[in-house]
Design an enzyme around this catalytic site. Structure first.
Site, short mmCIF file in Angstrom:
data_model
loop_
_atom_site.label_atom_id
_atom_site.label_comp_id
_atom_site.label_asym_id
_atom_site.label_seq_id
_atom_site.Cartn_x
_atom_site.Cartn_y
_atom_site.Cartn_z
N TYR A 168 2.48 1.59 -9.20
CA TYR A 168 1.09 1.68 -9.66
C TYR A 168 0.58 3.10 -9.43
CZ TYR A 168 1.61 -3.27 -10.31
OH TYR A 168 2.07 -4.50 -10.75
N ARG A 216 1.25 0.05 1.64
CA ARG A 216 2.48 -0.55 1.13
C ARG A 216 3.27 0.49 0.34
NH1 ARG A 216 4.00 -6.26 -1.94
NH2 ARG A 216 5.44 -6.75 -0.25
N GLY A 271 6.49 -13.49 0.44
CA GLY A 271 5.67 -13.61 -0.76
C GLY A 271 5.82 -14.97 -1.40
N ARG A 272 6.83 -15.11 -2.25
CA ARG A 272 6.99 -16.36 -3.02
C ARG A 272 6.98 -17.62 -2.16
NH1 ARG A 272 11.98 -13.91 -6.06
NH2 ARG A 272 11.96 -12.84 -4.04
#
Ligand code: FMN
Length: 372
Positions: A183, A231, A323-324
């Site tokens: 990003y 991060r 996460g998942r």
């Protein structure tokens, strides 16, 4: 040793914060906010159900309308957004949780359809990413972004400052600067996406200038670095399959040195390629990044309790983000402690929709009770 005795599941400290365990809920975009970027009421249930994690990091949250890259993602620039996040942090705290907000500007991983006035997304340089953007009318090919003018950059640094101030007003325990996953900040860091010739491009020092200005503004807004993490994803090519930096380790080493010098609370690194592999490409050395950083080191990517325990025993990391597994297992910590089975979330529930497949996942003993 039973799973419950795992050192990973014992209380620990992160700076001046007391955490129940070393398990962190990784930031997860779930695209359930309004078109104005306001999280829904049921997001308070979703986050509070997961408050047994030592630390929750919120889904990536746009610092400004220009930062938006995906439909239905939340923001932290308007009063309505701050009010909704305040309800969420209150509920998480009432349920004994600790929660940080992840600050996001997507840069070129966006589309005119989700930009104010249908404008082009911005980036370090006018280089189109591969792949598609998630818009209100479906997936659309990314476009060539507009390179930011030098004199526009201080305004974005101010957007970071305002967003960090708003996160504090909304009751978050801290913030995580999203400088990963290609990003905006990482678009400046990597020479594959930054071809600028001004003081924000060229040398490593120049490419790190804007990300470090943003981090300093966030530190300023919080009155110090003790509740500010970041991060990083030196090995990640997603989204858009951009190649890595041409001197990845030198670049990220210099970045981590500077972040360490600022006294940041933690670095949260995605080890390997996000969601794909823990294999590390040549030229990336996570152990060295850990050695160079004076604060805490949070690892992520396809972790299991055993892997986390091994990393902790070997001194490779302090905290472990999942996460998942948190999508369909609100009581993930309990399941890890008893060695219970993990539920799998079907992909169509990941992004978009309502509370179904979001805040209605039961724990092993039924719906996780939330104190409101
Ligand atoms: C549905 C979904 C949404 C994600 N959203 C974010 C996000 O908002 N911010 C971020 O930094 N990473 C995001 N990620 C990456 C995860 O935080 C994490 O790095 C990745 O899933 C690998 O960890 P895991 O193997 O434990 O799932 C997302 C991943 C998934 C699957």
């Amino acid at each position: 040793m039973s799973h419950a005795d795992s050192p990973v599941l014992q209380p620990t400290r992160l700076g001046d914060l007391q955490l129940k365990n070393r398990i962190v809920m990784a930031p997860l975009t779930r695209s359930r906010s309004s078109t104005e970027g306001v999280p829904p009421d049921y997001a308070a249930d979703y986050y509070a159900q997961r408050a047994s994690a030592g630390l929750i990091i919120s889904e990536a949250t746009n610092i400004s309308p220009q930062g938006v890259g995906y439909a239905y993602t939340p923001g932290i620039w308007s009063e309505a957004q701050v009010a909704s996040w305040s309800r969420i942090t209150e509920t998480v705290h009432r349920n004994g949780g600790v929660i940080f907000l992840q600050l996001w500007h997507t840069g070129r991983i966006s589309h005119p359809d989700v930009q104010p006035g249908g404008q082009l997304p911005v980036s370090a340089s006018a280089i189109a990413p591969k792949g598609q953007a998630f818009t209100e009318s479906g997936m659309k090919d990314h476009v060539t972004p507009r390179a930011l003018e030098t004199d526009e950059i201080p305004g974005i640094v101010e957007d970071y400052r305002r967003a960090a101030t708003n996160a504090r007003r909304a009751g978050f325990d801290g913030v995580e600067v999203h400088s990963a996953n290609n990003y905006l900040l990482e678009q400046f860091v990597r020479d594959s996406t930054n071809r600028r010739t001004d003081r924000y491009g060229g040398s490593i020092e120049n490419r790190l200038r804007f990300p470090l200005e943003a981090v300093r503004a966030v530190i300023d807004a919080w009155g110090g670095p003790q509740r500010v993490g970041i991060r990083l994803s030196p090995a990640t090519t997603q989204p858009g399959e951009t190649p890595l930096d041409s001197t990845t380790h030198a670049t990220y080493g210099a970045y981590v040195d500077a972040l360490s010098g600022l006294g940041l609370l933690y670095i949260h690194t995605i080890e390997g390629v996000t969601q794909q592999t823990r294999d590390v490409p040549e030229g990336v050395d996570f152990a060295d990044l850990r050695r160079r950083f004076s604060g805490a080191y949070m690892s992520n990517n396809q972790l299991t309790l055993d892997l986390a325990a091994a990393e902790l025993a070997e001194g490779k990391a302090d905290l472990f983000s999942f996460g998942r597994p948190f999508i369909a297992n609100p009581d993930l910590v309990h399941r890890l402690a008893i060695g219970g089975p993990l539920a799998d979330a079907p992909k169509p529930t990941w992004y978009g929709g309502d509370f179904h497949g979001y805040s209605d996942w039961p724990g092993m003993e039924g719906l996780v009770a939330v104190q409101r």
